[in-house]
Motif scaffolding. Structure first.
Motif, PDB file in Angstrom:
ATOM      1  N   ALA A  90      -5.103   1.100   3.038  1.00 27.42           N
ATOM      2  CA  ALA A  90      -4.161   0.484   2.262  1.00 27.42           C
ATOM      3  C   ALA A  90      -4.240  -0.122   0.930  1.00 27.42           C
ATOM      4  CB  ALA A  90      -3.576  -1.004   3.132  1.00 27.42           C
ATOM      5  N   ILE A  91      -5.658  -0.285   0.832  1.00 32.28           N
ATOM      6  CA  ILE A  91      -6.195  -0.691  -0.597  1.00 32.28           C
ATOM      7  C   ILE A  91      -6.121   0.485  -1.752  1.00 32.28           C
ATOM      8  CG2 ILE A  91      -8.024  -1.486  -1.872  1.00 32.28           C
ATOM      9  CD1 ILE A  91      -8.831  -3.378   0.344  1.00 32.28           C
TER      10      ILE A  91
ATOM     11  N   THR B 275      -4.451   3.338  -1.272  1.00 34.58           N
ATOM     12  CA  THR B 275      -3.128   3.968  -1.675  1.00 34.58           C
ATOM     13  C   THR B 275      -2.293   2.707  -2.653  1.00 34.58           C
ATOM     14  OG1 THR B 275      -2.895   4.657   0.696  1.00 34.58           O
ATOM     15  CG2 THR B 275      -0.886   4.548  -0.746  1.00 34.58           C
ATOM     16  N   GLY B 276      -2.645   1.543  -2.726  1.00 44.74           N
ATOM     17  CA  GLY B 276      -2.126   0.449  -3.456  1.00 44.74           C
ATOM     18  C   GLY B 276      -2.670   0.608  -4.885  1.00 44.74           C
ATOM     19  N   LEU B 277      -3.933   0.905  -4.880  1.00 45.60           N
ATOM     20  CA  LEU B 277      -4.667   1.221  -6.000  1.00 45.60           C
ATOM     21  C   LEU B 277      -4.050   2.522  -6.977  1.00 45.60           C
ATOM     22  CD1 LEU B 277      -8.091  -0.158  -5.580  1.00 45.60           C
ATOM     23  CD2 LEU B 277      -6.442  -1.069  -6.698  1.00 45.60           C
TER      24      LEU B 277
ATOM     25  N   ASP C 149      -1.286   4.193  -6.454  1.00 43.95           N
ATOM     26  CA  ASP C 149      -0.002   3.954  -7.029  1.00 43.95           C
ATOM     27  C   ASP C 149      -0.014   3.064  -8.425  1.00 43.95           C
ATOM     28  OD1 ASP C 149       1.033   5.179  -5.008  1.00 43.95           O
ATOM     29  OD2 ASP C 149       1.646   3.609  -3.809  1.00 43.95           O
ATOM     30  N   VAL C 150      -0.443   1.944  -8.382  1.00 41.68           N
ATOM     31  CA  VAL C 150      -0.534   1.126  -9.410  1.00 41.68           C
ATOM     32  C   VAL C 150      -1.240   1.828 -10.808  1.00 41.68           C
ATOM     33  CG1 VAL C 150      -2.705  -0.434  -9.535  1.00 41.68           C
ATOM     34  CG2 VAL C 150      -0.437  -1.359  -9.994  1.00 41.68           C
TER      35      VAL C 150
ATOM     36  N   VAL D 101      -4.082  -7.240  -7.943  1.00 43.40           N
ATOM     37  CA  VAL D 101      -3.922  -6.031  -8.692  1.00 43.40           C
ATOM     38  C   VAL D 101      -3.918  -6.190 -10.084  1.00 43.40           C
ATOM     39  CG1 VAL D 101      -2.790  -3.744  -8.640  1.00 43.40           C
ATOM     40  CG2 VAL D 101      -3.449  -4.869  -6.499  1.00 43.40           C
TER      41      VAL D 101
END
Ligand code: CA
Length: 238
Positions: A15-16, A18-20, A22-23, A109
């Motif tokens: 989860a972390i 993928t989030g990173l 993307d951002v 983030v």
């Protein structure tokens, strides 16, 4: 050869990670990632990355060991560690092994992006070149990132060298923590970053260059104003 837009993220939590990814893609970076420590190290050692974001707790090889291995090959590789714990010892261990910065989980983030941008702004700057002889026989070598004394070499991290160089640029006045954060780490006042990172670096430099770090002769505190670097002899190489 480094790609100035390419970031490596080594993080096993999907989860972390993928989030990173993307951002940072959203902010215009190219991103590659690894889920496993050994794989992350292998990728990191290709030397292609402008910056590496390293989680500490990883399968097969932890972030500290990866950081140490990278530093053996490349002293100037920008690295930000994601520390799960906020204990001082962990932060100090990360910085001792040469990470440029750390972000404690859970993190914002937006703040991580700002820190990445700050580290990248600084990272392609050239390092100054001088050797400083201290009374008592210690020599600070800002080219080779080391302090030597009686034939024993203690490595300096890139950040430590930058702090020393910055203080040397302004020998006549104290430099505040905020000024160091802004000019070395690239942080802006509105980012409201804690100044402990500066204090940790100052303490570590003193431990390496001073005969008595608790009563420093060279990297001195000017109460209420900041820090100053006093040097007996400076020999600047070009
Ligand atoms: Ca992890």
């Amino acid at each position: 050869m480094k790609n100035e837009k390419l970031i490596l993220i080594v993080e096993d939590e999907e989860a972390i990670r993928t989030g990173l990814v993307d951002v940072f893609v959203y902010h215009g970076y190219q991103v590659e990632f690894a889920e496993d420590g050994a794989e992350g190290l292998k990728m990191a050692l290709t030397g292609r990355y402008a910056l590496i974001i390293l989680d500490v707790m990883l399968p097969s090889l932890n972030g500290y060991d990866i950081c140490k291995e990278i530093r053996e090959q490349d002293k100037s590789q920008p690295i930000i560690m994601l520390t799960a714990k906020t204990a001082d010892e962990d932060i100090i261990q990360g910085l001792t092994l040469g990470a440029d910065d750390y972000v404690a989980k859970p993190f914002s983030v937006a703040q991580l992006v700002l820190r990445v941008q700050a580290v990248l702004r600084r990272s392609f700057d050239t390092v100054g070149s001088s050797v400083i002889q201290l009374v008592g026989g210690k020599t600070i070598d800002l080219i080779n990132y080391s302090v030597s004394h009686d034939g024993i070499e203690t490595p300096l991290t890139r950040r430590e060298v930058e702090v020393i160089e910055y203080l040397l640029k302004y020998p006549m006045r104290p430099v505040s923590r905020e000024e160091l954060l802004s000019n070395i780490w690239g942080y802006q006042p509105e980012m409201a970053i804690e100044t402990r990172t500066v204090d940790i670096h100052i303490a570590k430099i003193r431990k390496k260059i001073e005969q008595n770090p608790k009563n420093p002769n060279y990297l001195v505190t000017v109460r209420g104003a900041g820090y100053k670097m006093l040097t007996p002899h400076s020999d600047t190489r070009t």
